[in-house]
Design a protein around this motif. Structure first.
Motif, PDB file in Angstrom:
ATOM      1  N   GLN A  14       0.829  -1.200   0.000  1.00 43.18           N
ATOM      2  CA  GLN A  14       0.000   0.000   0.000  1.00 43.18           C
ATOM      3  C   GLN A  14       0.872   1.262   0.000  1.00 43.18           C
ATOM      4  N   CYS A  15       1.893   1.258   0.863  1.00 40.45           N
ATOM      5  CA  CYS A  15       2.809   2.410   0.920  1.00 40.45           C
ATOM      6  C   CYS A  15       3.556   2.588  -0.395  1.00 40.45           C
ATOM      7  N   ARG A  16       3.972   1.473  -0.978  1.00 35.96           N
ATOM      8  CA  ARG A  16       4.722   1.532  -2.241  1.00 35.96           C
ATOM      9  C   ARG A  16       3.855   2.122  -3.354  1.00 35.96           C
ATOM     10  N   LYS A  17       2.600   1.703  -3.433  1.00 36.89           N
ATOM     11  CA  LYS A  17       1.709   2.217  -4.478  1.00 36.89           C
ATOM     12  C   LYS A  17       1.427   3.700  -4.298  1.00 36.89           C
ATOM     13  N   GLU A  18       1.252   4.114  -3.034  1.00 41.13           N
ATOM     14  CA  GLU A  18       1.053   5.535  -2.765  1.00 41.13           C
ATOM     15  C   GLU A  18       2.301   6.342  -3.134  1.00 41.13           C
ATOM     16  N   ALA A  19       3.462   5.775  -2.787  1.00 40.33           N
ATOM     17  CA  ALA A  19       4.727   6.435  -3.118  1.00 40.33           C
ATOM     18  C   ALA A  19       4.890   6.602  -4.627  1.00 40.33           C
ATOM     19  N   ASP A  20       4.480   5.576  -5.391  1.00 36.67           N
ATOM     20  CA  ASP A  20       4.570   5.648  -6.849  1.00 36.67           C
ATOM     21  C   ASP A  20       3.761   6.831  -7.392  1.00 36.67           C
ATOM     22  N   LYS A  21       2.580   7.059  -6.777  1.00 32.25           N
ATOM     23  CA  LYS A  21       1.737   8.166  -7.229  1.00 32.25           C
ATOM     24  C   LYS A  21       2.419   9.515  -6.978  1.00 32.25           C
ATOM     25  N   TYR A  22       3.009   9.657  -5.778  1.00 32.84           N
ATOM     26  CA  TYR A  22       3.691  10.914  -5.453  1.00 32.84           C
ATOM     27  C   TYR A  22       4.920  11.109  -6.350  1.00 32.84           C
ATOM     28  N   PHE A  23       5.619  10.013  -6.629  1.00 29.89           N
ATOM     29  CA  PHE A  23       6.799  10.077  -7.502  1.00 29.89           C
ATOM     30  C   PHE A  23       6.376  10.554  -8.896  1.00 29.89           C
ATOM     31  N   ASN A  25       3.988  12.379  -9.707  1.00 23.11           N
ATOM     32  CA  ASN A  25       3.595  13.790  -9.672  1.00 23.11           C
ATOM     33  C   ASN A  25       4.703  14.720  -9.186  1.00 23.11           C
ATOM     34  N   ASN A  26       5.940  14.177  -9.168  1.00 16.17           N
ATOM     35  CA  ASN A  26       7.131  14.955  -8.803  1.00 16.17           C
ATOM     36  C   ASN A  26       7.104  15.478  -7.363  1.00 16.17           C
ATOM     37  N   LYS A  27       6.376  14.798  -6.491  1.00 14.59           N
ATOM     38  CA  LYS A  27       6.380  15.137  -5.057  1.00 14.59           C
ATOM     39  C   LYS A  27       7.350  14.191  -4.368  1.00 14.59           C
ATOM     40  N   PHE A  28       8.628  14.500  -4.560  1.00 11.26           N
ATOM     41  CA  PHE A  28       9.679  13.546  -4.213  1.00 11.26           C
ATOM     42  C   PHE A  28       9.813  13.311  -2.709  1.00 11.26           C
ATOM     43  N   GLU A  29       9.682  14.360  -1.926  1.00  9.63           N
ATOM     44  CA  GLU A  29       9.898  14.213  -0.486  1.00  9.63           C
ATOM     45  C   GLU A  29       8.889  13.234   0.121  1.00  9.63           C
ATOM     46  N   GLU A  30       7.623  13.385  -0.251  1.00 14.45           N
ATOM     47  CA  GLU A  30       6.597  12.484   0.273  1.00 14.45           C
ATOM     48  C   GLU A  30       6.785  11.079  -0.282  1.00 14.45           C
ATOM     49  N   ALA A  31       7.210  10.980  -1.536  1.00  9.75           N
ATOM     50  CA  ALA A  31       7.464   9.668  -2.134  1.00  9.75           C
ATOM     51  C   ALA A  31       8.569   8.942  -1.384  1.00  9.75           C
ATOM     52  N   VAL A  32       9.653   9.643  -1.040  1.00  9.85           N
ATOM     53  CA  VAL A  32      10.758   9.024  -0.293  1.00  9.85           C
ATOM     54  C   VAL A  32      10.258   8.517   1.058  1.00  9.85           C
ATOM     55  N   ARG A  33       9.445   9.324   1.730  1.00 13.93           N
ATOM     56  CA  ARG A  33       8.934   8.925   3.052  1.00 13.93           C
ATOM     57  C   ARG A  33       8.113   7.643   2.947  1.00 13.93           C
ATOM     58  N   LEU A  37       8.760   3.781   4.418  1.00 13.68           N
ATOM     59  CA  LEU A  37       7.784   3.055   5.229  1.00 13.68           C
ATOM     60  C   LEU A  37       7.518   1.666   4.644  1.00 13.68           C
ATOM     61  N   SER A  38       7.413   1.614   3.321  1.00  9.86           N
ATOM     62  CA  SER A  38       7.191   0.333   2.643  1.00  9.86           C
ATOM     63  C   SER A  38       8.335  -0.639   2.924  1.00  9.86           C
ATOM     64  N   ILE A  39       9.569  -0.136   2.845  1.00  9.06           N
ATOM     65  CA  ILE A  39      10.744  -0.997   3.047  1.00  9.06           C
ATOM     66  C   ILE A  39      10.887  -1.389   4.514  1.00  9.06           C
ATOM     67  N   GLU A  40      10.504  -0.494   5.431  1.00  7.60           N
ATOM     68  CA  GLU A  40      10.537  -0.844   6.867  1.00  7.60           C
ATOM     69  C   GLU A  40       9.566  -1.987   7.150  1.00  7.60           C
ATOM     70  N   ALA A  41       8.412  -1.962   6.511  1.00  8.28           N
ATOM     71  CA  ALA A  41       7.419  -3.013   6.725  1.00  8.28           C
ATOM     72  C   ALA A  41       7.842  -4.327   6.083  1.00  8.28           C
ATOM     73  N   ASN A  42       8.527  -4.248   4.942  1.00 12.90           N
ATOM     74  CA  ASN A  42       8.991  -5.461   4.252  1.00 12.90           C
ATOM     75  C   ASN A  42      10.299  -5.135   3.533  1.00 12.90           C
ATOM     76  N   SER A  43      11.398  -5.512   4.165  1.00 11.64           N
ATOM     77  CA  SER A  43      12.719  -5.175   3.611  1.00 11.64           C
ATOM     78  C   SER A  43      12.999  -5.893   2.298  1.00 11.64           C
ATOM     79  N   ASN A  44      12.139  -6.864   1.923  1.00 12.23           N
ATOM     80  CA  ASN A  44      12.320  -7.583   0.662  1.00 12.23           C
ATOM     81  C   ASN A  44      11.329  -7.131  -0.416  1.00 12.23           C
TER      82      ASN A  44
END
Length: 605
Positions: A14-23, A25-33, A37-44
């Motif tokens: 879910q976090c990854r898909k949301e991040a893709d949307k921000y990416f 739309n060039n909203k990089f800071e929110e995409a990185v965050r 979160l996505s990687i913290e939940a699943n490092s793989n």
């Protein structure tokens, strides 16, 4: 426990898909965050790792991007196609960061993954090897090339250049020095089916391997005459015979060797049947014997397609006659292509309102390789290809039909009279042609006048700096009292190879055109040639009243950046930067300046 794990994985996605949307739309800071979160939940979560790496690469943090790409590639339970995509990204950033050994290791690791040979990473791997110019034999590379050669989609033109270079290095390091011992080389060659196949179907573009093949041919010739021919080598000789026909019988010979061929012809009818076929193949591989060096005769063209009836000046007739005798380029394998659209091309050049029609013209298509490549790249376009040589077009039409291409028509005529076609084009490509015209500016104007309202043109012109080695070879020939002329083509080639390390002559010998008669004629003995500097091109586009985009190689190897249309670049500064760069890197444009033009419309003036 399982449910908790599933929940974490779902949250990660879910976090990854949301991040893709921000990416997007060039909203990089929110995409990185969100990626973090996505990687913290699943490092793989390999997709999250890869996409975050792409973001960091876009932001210029290449070191962090490389770390994340590595982590994505190491993730378990990812599909082969995803892994190949992630490894391509990793190899790309490693090459960008200058870690070439790591790049090679990544590509070689990718060769072991299912689907590699039919994936775009295989083409990028070949491009990397070609650009890297490996100076030592690499067994893993050689093995991968052999494997890739068996795949229909492989770019065999690029592959074979690398293969012959690696083959020369392999033979050089083998015990007993096969390059100096013809019998040892023969033992290796006759049992290598891939090498035999490559020699049979592709032009040899390595002077070391060329000499080896010529030595083997002479060894066979003398062995039969001395009645010391131990067994048939029909498969290898068939390949050598095809190679000699492909290169236009360009290998150097002397009167003594040619007299031995005559002896063989007289002896052949008396030979045992098992040897007679080999003897005929040997004699046929010297078949330029029947055509003297100064009469490059071709049968009359049977080309029956469209013709643009236009008057010919003396200079135009000179060029037409040259290419009727020397159809160019020499090629055999299907050109590399990635299907695309003109809309994608125009968008990449910063043109947001492309023409609606899909008409493309190749002005000066020769034997059709580039036109066929464009027809495969733009399958929904209507492509016309024009050339002054009917002999070249005959070969082009044959290859078009071989590949069952339906969107390409060849036209016999002169580009100075494009108006006679009565067609406007969205894209015109004219590569390696204008510098062979008496008046390149007039040719450029004819091209631009055939564009539709929002059309663009791509031109290719010789670099003055990159053609300096030709002048060096002419000077060297004069110093050796050798007349620099077409009739002495074999002698001039032999001189170039013998003086490989003299000045910049190695650049001539390393050119693929050097290894066929027609290519070498175009490279060394063209009757009309003009060259350009960066300053000349700037003046040229001013006279044509055009917008400029390019150069196509811009941004690579530390060169000034590539610029797109409709930017605020100061062209005076831009071309001065290129002038300075080329002074320090004189071989950078050895394959011509390639750039894009768009006419300045009346409403813009």
């Amino acid at each position: 426990m399982h449910n908790r794990k599933t929940s974490k994985d779902e949250y990660s996605e879910q976090c990854r898909k949301e991040a893709d949307k921000y990416f997007k739309n060039n909203k990089f800071e929110e995409a990185v965050r969100l990626y973090n979160l996505s990687i913290e939940a699943n490092s793989n979560n390999a997709t999250a790792l890869n996409n975050l790496a792409v973001l960091f690469e876009e932001l210029g943090n290449d070191k962090e991007a490389e770390r994340l790409y590595k982590q994505a590639c190491a993730s378990p339970k990812i599909s082969s196609s995803d892994k190949l995509k992630f490894m391509q990204n990793l190899a790309g950033i490693q090459e960008k960061n200058g870690t070439l050994n790591a790049t090679l290791w990544t590509y070689q690791s990718a060769t072991k993954i299912e689907g590699f040979s039919k994936n775009t990473i295989a083409s990028n791997y070949l491009d990397f090897l070609h650009a890297t110019h490996l100076t030592s034999f690499d067994a893993a590379v050689f093995s991968s090339l052999s494997h890739l050669y068996k795949t229909d989609t492989t770019d065999k033109y690029t592959l074979t250049k690398i293969y012959f270079s690696q083959l020369a290095l392999k033979l050089e390091q083998m015990e007993g020095s096969p390059l100096q011992n013809t019998e040892l080389a023969l033992d290796f060659m006759e049992n290598d089916n891939i090498t035999i196949s490559i020699i049979s179907d592709n032009l040899i573009t390595n002077h070391v391997i060329e000499k080896l093949i010529a030595d083997i041919r002479k060894f066979f010739l003398l062995s039969i005459l001395k009645e010391n021919y131990k067994k048939p080598y029909t498969a290898l000789l068939t390949a050598i015979n095809k190679q000699c026909k492909l290169n236009g019988y360009i290998y150097p010979t002397d009167d003594n060797e040619l007299s031995k061929v005559e002896q063989l012809n007289r002896k052949t009818p008396k030979l045992p049947h098992c040897i007679r076929e080999d003897a005929q193949l040997i004699a046929n591989s010297y078949s330029e014997n029947a055509i003297t060096e100064n009469t490059h005769k071709h049968p009359p063209s049977t080309y029956k397609n469209s013709t643009l009836n236009t008057p010919q000046s003396d200079k135009q007739e000179l060029i037409r006659s040259f290419y009727e005798a020397n159809p160019y380029p020499t090629w055999t394998s299907k050109p590399r292509n990635t299907p695309s659209s003109l809309d994608e091309l125009f968008t990449s050049l910063n043109i947001n309102n492309p023409p609606k029609d899909n008409n493309i013209l190749v002005a000066g298509c020769g034997t059709g390789r580039h036109a066929i490549q464009l027809a495969l790249t733009y399958p929904h376009a209507n492509i016309k290809a024009l050339d002054i040589s009917a002999t070249s077009l005959e070969y082009a039409a044959k290859k078009r039909d071989e590949y069952n291409i339906k969107n390409l028509e060849f036209i016999h005529g002169d580009l100075n009279h494009l108006y006679s076609l009565g067609i406007k084009f969205s894209l015109i490509e004219c590569i390696g042609v204008l510098h062979h015209l008496q008046n390149p500016l007039k040719g450029g104007q004819a091209i631009l006048s055939a564009l539709n309202e929002r059309g663009i043109a791509k031109l290719g012109l010789y670099s003055t700096s990159a053609r300096i080695p030709i002048a060096e070879l002419k000077s060297l020939a004069t110093s050796k009292k050798i007349t620099y002329e077409q009739n002495n083509l074999k002698i001039i080639r032999k001189l170039a190879i013998a003086n490989y390390n003299y000045g910049r002559i190695s650049e001539i010998v390393n050119s693929p055109d050097f290894f066929s008669r027609n290519g070498c004629m175009d490279l060394l003995f063209h009757p009309l040639e003009k060259t350009f500097s960066a300053t000349d091109i700037h003046a040229f586009i001013k006279k044509l009243k055009c917008h400029f985009a390019g150069f196509e190689k811009g941004g690579s190897e530390g060169s000034p950046s590539f610029i797109k249309f409709d930017n605020d670049t100061d062209l005076e500064v831009f071309f001065n930067d290129w002038k300075s760069f080329e002074n320090l890197n004189p071989t950078f444009f050895c394959e011509m300046y390639l750039f894009w033009l768009k006419p300045i419309r009346r409403t813009e003036q």
